[in-house]
Enzyme design. Structure first.
Site, PDB file in Angstrom:
ATOM      1  N   GLY A  35     -20.116 -21.133  44.151  1.00  0.00           N
ATOM      2  CA  GLY A  35     -18.940 -22.005  44.211  1.00  0.00           C
ATOM      3  C   GLY A  35     -17.829 -21.455  42.829  1.00  0.00           C
ATOM      4  CB  CYS A 243     -14.776 -25.759  76.550  1.00  0.00           C
ATOM      5  SG  CYS A 243     -13.863 -24.058  76.869  1.00  0.00           S
ATOM      6  CB  CYS A 246     -17.443 -21.963  78.785  1.00  0.00           C
ATOM      7  SG  CYS A 246     -17.395 -22.989  76.950  1.00  0.00           S
ATOM      8  CB  CYS A 268     -14.404 -22.256  73.180  1.00  0.00           C
ATOM      9  SG  CYS A 268     -15.867 -23.131  74.151  1.00  0.00           S
ATOM     10  CB  CYS A 274     -15.593 -19.421  75.357  1.00  0.00           C
ATOM     11  SG  CYS A 274     -14.791 -20.215  76.592  1.00  0.00           S
TER      12      CYS A 274
END
Lengths: 293, 267
Positions: A35, A243, A246, A268, A274
């Site tokens: 970080g 979606c 899909c 997606c 997808c």
């Protein structure tokens, strides 16, 4: 060995060896202090700032000839940014490229984490526009560095407070600040907050900001906590839809306008995810079976 | 703790702040020199003097914004006098967020202008670890009320506030964590007289009510007359006269103080 042969073994993947060494050292430091933003001497790349110069430099520095490389932009493999970076590495490093998340060893990404869980050994490289999570609250770099050093992160909550005061909820939907290993507050780059829980993963995550000259990193299985208030806890956000291609119920969706009469569809944002689902026979409300097309 | 000089716990009349031989130079020029004084709990001290006399330099040295060249600034923390000049920066910044408060002359220096009034007041709380939105908001609302800012202005940014309101907001932001010592740099500068009067009234109330100690730098003698128990007159970086406020203003001894007092326009 001839000069050409030696040269052939040097300077793999665009950057010169000294630059790669400098970037790798920055990466090692970044992985050692999760970080923490490590300054590095960002190079001019043959593309404009904002197109992923930080990510490209990291990818070039860690890439080996055996790697299989994948680039996504907002989850998609076929957008301009993704296509041009993929072509760039095909040309300068002759590495194999792929669109399959499962097969890639190095994935460079902009604004998304792939839906498929990454495994140990995979590396995710992020393109970061503004690495400093405190930037829009505290303009002074001297001051923000001091705040990181002394762990003075009250200001980060002021931003979330402002969100709730103005919108009634934490309205920050992307680049949602996180605290890493209980120490550094980090900007996870502009990924949707839907992806925040996935920051704790098995793969290595490297973040490169070319213009701002900063590198930071998350080692595998690192603790990453999204900041919030006790009475306004962190929530994921996702369009209430499946979606249309899909039929996935759990993936992050893009809204696509299909005409000027209010028509729209949700798909997606991860094209590989997808496509794999459709190949496996899943079909959404507007989807067309692959063999029928 | 190495900064501790002696443990005076138990004494009720020990000072909150002790300044010993403080000096700050700007190259060869004197910012302030040979400043020593004690400030006791609940006491308000005024520092007056003309422009360039070193008032603000002194205040910034005391509050840790400037590093003095010589001298010690001892602050009573849990019964121990610690030297704030030699303490580590994290400790000093922690003091600045908890036991100390600093009110700037220009409110925009002490406020976040693009953060709402509530957020401005809440920042110190969040800096100390408050993580409950409802509690932070309730406390901010309470404090805005105390400085006479209506609750419906809570989500407005200070940009939309008048000068007097900004100054009051700055005071609320500073006092929300219950500091023991407040540094004020010309708190009423740049405000018109009626707003000044209201602000002074408010400040006097808060100081008395919370038992605050304060150091007020100003060139306005009316401000110290109203607020300060004690007065320190500065000239060319040196303290030329100290004493009780009324005593100094009514019977000035030093030539400069006499000049200062007689320069005030009588309406």
């Amino acid at each position: 060995m001839s000069v050409e042969q030696i040269a052939g073994e040097y300077n793999f993947a665009y950057l010169d060896e000294q630059t790669k060494r400098m970037i790798r050292r920055a990466l090692l430091k970044a992985l050692a202090i999760p970080g923490y933003q490590v300054p590095f001497a960002s190079r001019e790349m043959p593309m404009p700032y904002g197109w992923g110069t930080g990510g490209v430099q990291i990818s070039a520095a860690i890439m080996v000839p055996e790697d299989r490389f994948k680039v996504i932009d907002q989850g998609a493999d076929d957008t301009t940014n993704a296509v041009s970076i993929r072509r760039f590495f095909e040309k300068v490093a002759q590495v194999e490229t792929t669109e399959k998340t499962a097969e890639a060893t190095v994935i460079q990404t902009r604004h998304r984490i792939p839906e498929r869980d990454l495994t140990e050994g995979q590396v995710l490289v992020y393109q970061v526009p503004i690495p400093e999570p405190l930037r829009f609250l505290e303009p002074s770099e001297v001051e923000t560095r001091k705040m990181h050093a002394l762990e003075e992160y009250g200001l980060m909550h002021v931003k979330l407070y402002e969100d709730i005061a103005r919108h009634g909820e934490i309205a920050t939907a992307y680049a949602y600040p996180v605290k890493v290993e209980g120490r550094y507050v980090m900007d996870p780059s502009p990924i949707p907050k839907f992806d925040n829980p996935k920051l704790e993963m098995a793969g290595i995550q490297l973040f490169g900001a070319g213009r701002e000259q900063r590198i930071y990193a998350l080692p595998p299985y690192c603790e990453v906590v999204s900041l919030d208030f006790e009475d306004y806890p962190f929530t994921r956000m996702r369009a209430e839809h499946c979606c249309d291609l899909c039929g996935a119920e759990e993936s992050y969706l893009d809204e696509v306008i299909t005409d000027d009469a209010g028509g729209r569809m949700f798909v997606c944002s991860d094209t590989d995810f997808c496509g794999e689902r459709r190949a496996a026979g899943h079909l959404g409300p507007l989807g067309v079976a692959e063999n029928a097309a | 703790m190495k900064d501790m000089i002696e443990d005076r716990a138990g004494a009720t009349d020990r000072p909150l702040l002790t300044v010993e031989g403080l000096a700050k130079y700007y190259g060869g020029r004197i910012g302030c020199e040979e400043v020593s004084f004690d400030l006791y709990p609940g006491e308000v001290m005024g520092i007056v003097g003309e422009s360039g006399s070193g008032k603000t330099t002194l205040l910034n040295c005391l509050a840790g914004h400037l590093a003095p060249d010589t001298g010690r600034v001892l602050f009573d923390r849990a019964g121990q006098m610690v030297d704030t000049v030699t303490m580590s920066e994290p400790e000093r910044r922690m003091l600045g967020r908890t036991d100390w408060a600093f009110v700037h002359q220009h409110a925009h220096e002490g406020l976040r202008m693009n953060v709402s009034a509530g957020g401005n007041v809440g920042e110190r709380l969040m800096g100390l670890g408050a993580r409950h939105y409802g509690d932070i908001r309730a406390k901010a609302e309470d404090w805005l009320g105390r400085v006479e800012i209506a609750a419906d202005r809570m989500d407005d940014r200070p940009k939309a506030f008048s000068g007097g309101m900004r100054q009051r907001l700055q005071i609320a932001r500073n006092l929300v964590t219950g500091p023991r010592l407040v540094f004020m740099d010309e708190p009423t500068g740049g405000l018109d007289v009626s707003v000044q009067a209201r602000l002074l009234d408010l400040l006097r109330g808060l100081v008395r009510e919370m038992g605050l100690s304060a150091i007020i730098v100003t060139h306005d003698l009316a401000v110290v007359r109203l607020l300060a128990d004690r007065l320190m007159v500065m000239k060319s970086g040196h303290v030329v006269e100290t004493g009780l406020t009324d005593q100094v203003l009514d019977d000035p001894q030093h030539a400069y103080t006499q000049l200062l007092v007689s320069s005030v326009l009588q309406v």
